[in-house]
Design a protein around this motif. Structure first.
Motif, mmCIF file in Angstrom:
data_model
loop_
_atom_site.group_PDB
_atom_site.id
_atom_site.type_symbol
_atom_site.label_atom_id
_atom_site.label_comp_id
_atom_site.label_asym_id
_atom_site.label_seq_id
_atom_site.Cartn_x
_atom_site.Cartn_y
_atom_site.Cartn_z
ATOM 1 N N VAL A 209 0.846 -1.206 0.000
ATOM 2 C CA VAL A 209 0.000 0.000 0.000
ATOM 3 C C VAL A 209 0.876 1.249 0.000
ATOM 4 N N THR A 210 2.001 1.206 0.711
ATOM 5 C CA THR A 210 2.931 2.336 0.687
ATOM 6 C C THR A 210 3.420 2.587 -0.732
ATOM 7 N N ALA A 211 3.777 1.518 -1.432
ATOM 8 C CA ALA A 211 4.231 1.653 -2.823
ATOM 9 C C ALA A 211 3.115 2.212 -3.705
ATOM 10 N N ALA A 212 1.884 1.751 -3.457
ATOM 11 C CA ALA A 212 0.752 2.252 -4.231
ATOM 12 C C ALA A 212 0.519 3.732 -3.954
ATOM 13 N N CYS A 213 0.717 4.143 -2.711
ATOM 14 C CA CYS A 213 0.588 5.561 -2.364
ATOM 15 C C CYS A 213 1.608 6.396 -3.128
ATOM 16 N N LYS A 214 2.852 5.917 -3.167
ATOM 17 C CA LYS A 214 3.901 6.651 -3.884
ATOM 18 C C LYS A 214 3.520 6.827 -5.344
ATOM 19 N N ALA A 215 3.034 5.742 -5.952
ATOM 20 C CA ALA A 215 2.680 5.787 -7.372
ATOM 21 C C ALA A 215 1.532 6.754 -7.630
ATOM 22 N N ALA A 216 0.651 6.901 -6.638
ATOM 23 C CA ALA A 216 -0.520 7.761 -6.804
ATOM 24 C C ALA A 216 -0.281 9.181 -6.308
ATOM 25 N N GLY A 217 0.912 9.443 -5.756
ATOM 26 C CA GLY A 217 1.192 10.767 -5.235
ATOM 27 C C GLY A 217 0.452 11.072 -3.946
ATOM 28 N N VAL A 218 0.200 10.026 -3.148
ATOM 29 C CA VAL A 218 -0.519 10.155 -1.888
ATOM 30 C C VAL A 218 0.454 9.893 -0.736
ATOM 31 N N LEU A 219 0.418 10.724 0.291
ATOM 32 C CA LEU A 219 1.264 10.500 1.456
ATOM 33 C C LEU A 219 0.799 9.256 2.209
ATOM 34 N N SER A 220 1.749 8.484 2.748
ATOM 35 C CA SER A 220 1.423 7.262 3.484
ATOM 36 C C SER A 220 1.680 7.469 4.970
ATOM 37 N N LEU A 221 0.657 7.188 5.776
ATOM 38 C CA LEU A 221 0.762 7.270 7.237
ATOM 39 C C LEU A 221 0.449 5.893 7.804
ATOM 40 N N ILE A 222 1.477 5.190 8.284
ATOM 41 C CA ILE A 222 1.306 3.827 8.785
ATOM 42 C C ILE A 222 1.093 3.852 10.289
ATOM 43 N N ASP A 223 -0.063 3.354 10.709
ATOM 44 C CA ASP A 223 -0.375 3.183 12.122
ATOM 45 C C ASP A 223 0.088 1.786 12.531
ATOM 46 N N GLY A 224 1.286 1.726 13.103
ATOM 47 C CA GLY A 224 1.837 0.445 13.535
ATOM 48 C C GLY A 224 1.612 0.228 15.016
ATOM 49 N N ALA A 225 0.422 0.575 15.512
ATOM 50 C CA ALA A 225 0.135 0.355 16.930
ATOM 51 C C ALA A 225 0.485 -1.074 17.308
ATOM 52 N N GLN A 226 0.086 -2.008 16.443
ATOM 53 C CA GLN A 226 0.538 -3.399 16.532
ATOM 54 C C GLN A 226 1.672 -3.535 15.521
ATOM 55 N N GLY A 227 2.903 -3.517 15.986
ATOM 56 C CA GLY A 227 3.996 -3.517 15.019
ATOM 57 C C GLY A 227 5.315 -3.973 15.597
ATOM 58 N N ILE A 228 6.112 -3.024 16.059
ATOM 59 C CA ILE A 228 7.459 -3.361 16.526
ATOM 60 C C ILE A 228 7.389 -4.365 17.677
ATOM 61 N N GLY A 229 8.246 -5.383 17.619
ATOM 62 C CA GLY A 229 8.253 -6.440 18.610
ATOM 63 C C GLY A 229 7.279 -7.550 18.300
#
Length: 477
Positions: A209-229
Motif C-alpha cells: 500500500v505504501t508503494a501504491a501511495c507513492k505511485a498515486a502521489g498520496v502520502l502514506s501514514l502507517i499506524d503500527g500500533a501493533q507492530g514493533i516487537g
C-alpha cells in the motif's frame, strides 16, 4: 546469508531461525511467566491491547524515576536527553531506520494526531484523507475531528474491505478509492493504514500500500500500533512518509511509549508536537520575537529537538526502550527468535482453539492474514441481521454462521459485555471480542510467556461461556 522475507507486508531481511537448538536461552512458555508481573492466577491472552513488562524492566523504570526525583533539574534537563538518544539509537537499529528520523511519543494515536494536525489543507476544499474501514477507532475519530475542524477544507473517504480478502484485493480497493476521489473532483492527500489491524487482528499489506501511495502521489501514514516487537520491520526498504508504532505493546516497554518515524524529507511538515512546546520554531515570515527557552542549548535537528521535551511528563518509559531491547536480546535470544516463537504459537494455538470450538480462524487463501502474533478465532455464536441496514447495502454475512445459535441483533452489545464480564469475573482472563460478518470472533495474542496449553484453556473457557449464551443465561444477568 539471510533470506528475503515479507512479514505483515513489510520487506525484511532475516536469517533462517529454528525454534530448536536454543541452548543457553530461556525456554518460552509457562516457565517464563515468573519473569513478568502477571498475576499467577490471571491468564493474559490479550497482550495486544496494553502489553506488559518483565520484572527486570520495571526495575529499570523505577531507577529512572528515582533518579528524576533525587535530582530533578540535573536529570531532566541534562541526563535525560542523553539517555533518550541511546533509546532512539537502539530502536532505530531494530526498525532499520536512520537515528535522526526517529523520536518518541506517548502512543500510536498521538503519532497519528501529530501528522494529521500538522497537515495544511488547501482552501479549495478538495483535499481528502483516505483510510480503510479497519482503522483503529481512536484514529478514525481523529480523522473525523480533522474533517470537522478544517471547516470544509478537508474531507475523508473510507475504503471498505471484506475479510478474508487477499492482499491484492486491498491494493485494488485502494486504487478504486483514489479513482473515486479524483472522479469526485477531490485530491487524495494522505492515506492512513495499519501494519497489523486491531479488530480483526490481521496482517495488512502495508509495504504494498505504501508503494501504491507513492505511485498515486498520496502520502502514506502507517499506524503500527501493533507492530514493533510483533513483526519484523524494515523502514529503509518500505520508506513510508510517516510511521508510528507502540513500544509498550509488543516490545516489553512500559506504557506509554511509541516510536515515531519521519524521514528527513518530511520533517519540515511536522511543524509542531502535540501539544506545542519549547521546541517549536516559528516561521521567520511570522515576524514573531524570540521566546525564552529554559532548556539547555542543543545542536540537534529541529525535529529531534522538538520531540525531546513536550511539557512535563513521566518520560521514563522512553528511556526503558534500550533496556527492553537489550533484555530481549540477552535473555530471550533476540528479535528473530521471539518473532518466530510468537508466529508459530499464534498459528498452532489458533488452529487448536478453532478445533476445540468447532469453528475456524480468519485466514485467506494465500495465508497472509496470520503472519503476526495475533489470530482471530470464530466463536460458535451468530448475530441476527441488522434490521436497520440500508437497502442494497445488506451485510456480507459469514456463510458458516447460518447453522449457529443466533442472538438478536439488538442484544449483541449486551451479550458481548456479558461474555467479557464473565471471562474476567469467573475465569480471570480477557479476550478481545468483536462481531464481524454476523458472528462473534475472539482475538488471541501469542506471547513468549504463553504456550499452546493456554490457547486450549482459552478455547475451552470460551466454549462453555458460549453454551451459556445459547441457553439465554445472559438475559438473566
Amino acid at each position: 546469508m539471510g533470506n528475503s522475507n515479507t512479514a505483515a507486508g513489510i520487506p525484511v531481511r532475516t536469517k533462517t531461525v529454528s525454534l530448536a537448538g536454543q541452548e543457553g536461552k530461556v525456554k518460552f512458555g509457562k516457565e517464563l511467566r515468573e519473569r513478568f508481573l502477571i498475576d499467577p492466577e490471571y491468564h493474559n491472552l490479550n497482550h495486544g491491547s496494553f502489553g506488559t513488562i518483565p520484572r527486570a524492566i520495571q526495575t529499570k523504570l523505577r531507577e529512572y524515576q528515582d533518579r528524576a526525583e533525587a535530582q530533578p533539574d540535573p536529570f531532566i534537563r541534562y541526563e535525560y536527553p542523553k539517555l533518550l538518544d541511546e533509546s532512539r539509537a537502539a530502536v532505530a537499529k531494530v526498525l532499520r531506520a536512520p537515528v535522526e528520523t526517529v523520536v518518541f511519543v506517548s502512543n500510536a494515536t498521538m503519532g497519528v494526531n501529530t501528522v494529521l494536525r500538522n497537515m495544511v489543507w488547501d482552501p479549495d476544499g478538495k483535499d481528502e484523507i483516505l483510510y480503510f474501514d479497519t482503522l483503529y477507532g481512536g484514529c478514525g475519530k481523529t480523522v473525523d475531528y480533522i474533517v470537522e475542524s478544517s471547516y470544509g477544507r478537508a474531507s475523508s473517504r473510507c475504503i471498505p474491505l471484506v475479510y478474508p480478502c487477499e492482499d491484492a484485493d486491498v491494493i485494488s480497493a485502494f486504487h478504486s478509492a483514489v479513482a473515486a476521489s479524483l472522479a469526485a473532483d477531490k485530491r487524495p492527500r494522505i492515506c492512513v493504514f495499519d501494519v497489523v489491524s486491531s479488530l480483526p487482528g490481521v496482517c495488512f499489506p502495508c509495504a504494498a500500500v505504501t508503494a501504491a501511495c507513492k505511485a498515486a502521489g498520496v502520502l502514506s501514514l502507517i499506524d503500527g500500533a501493533q507492530g514493533i516487537g510483533m513483526v519484523a520491520i524494515d523502514l529503509a526498504a518500505t520508506d513510508p512518509d510517516f510511521f508510528v508504532s507502540n513500544c509498550h505493546k509488543w516490545l516489553h516497554v512500559p506504557r506509554g511509549c511509541a516510536v515515531f518515524y519521519v524521514p528527513l524529507r518530511n520533517q519540515p511538515l511536522m511543524r509542531s508536537t502535540v501539544p506545542t512546546s519549547h521546541g517549536f520554531v516559528p516561521a521567520e515570515t511570522a515576524g514573531l520575537g524570540k521566546r525564552m527557552n529554559p532548556l539547555p542549548p542543543s545542536s540537534k535537528s529541529a525535529f529531534v529537538n522538538a520531540f525531546e521535551f513536550v511539557g512535563t511528563l513521566d518520560n521514563a518509559p522512553y528511556l526503558c526502550v534500550k533496556d527492553s531491547i537489550q533484555w530481549r536480546e540477552e535473555v530471550l535470544g533476540g528479535e528473530e527468535r521471539i518473532l518466530a516463537y510468537q508466529l508459530d504459537l499464534a498459528r498452532k494455538g489458533g488452529a487448536r482453539a478453532a478445533r476445540i470450538l468447532g469453528t475456524k480462524i480468519l485466514e485467506n487463501g494465500a495465508g497472509t492474514l496470520t503472519g503476526s502474533a495475533m489470530v482471530n478465532v470464530a466463536l460458535p455464536l451468530a448475530v441476527g441481521a441488522d434490521p436497520g441496514a440500508v437497502e442494497g447495502g445488506e451485510e456480507k454475512r459469514d456463510e458458516d454462521a447460518a447453522a449457529l445459535p443466533v442472538v438478536p441483533f439488538a442484544e449483541a452489545e449486551a451479550v458481548t459485555n456479558w461474555i467479557l464480564e464473565t471471562l474476567m469475573g469467573e475465569h480471570k482472563t480477557f479476550l478481545a471480542l468483536f462481531v464481524y460478518r454476523g458472528r462473534w470472533w475472539a482475538r488471541f495474542s501469542a506471547q513468549v510467556y504463553l504456550d499452546v496449553d493456554d490457547f486450549e484453556w482459552g478455547a475451552e473457557t470460551l466454549k462453555s461461556v458460549c453454551e451459556r449464551v445459547a441457553k439465554g443465561e445472559y438475559s438473566a444477568a
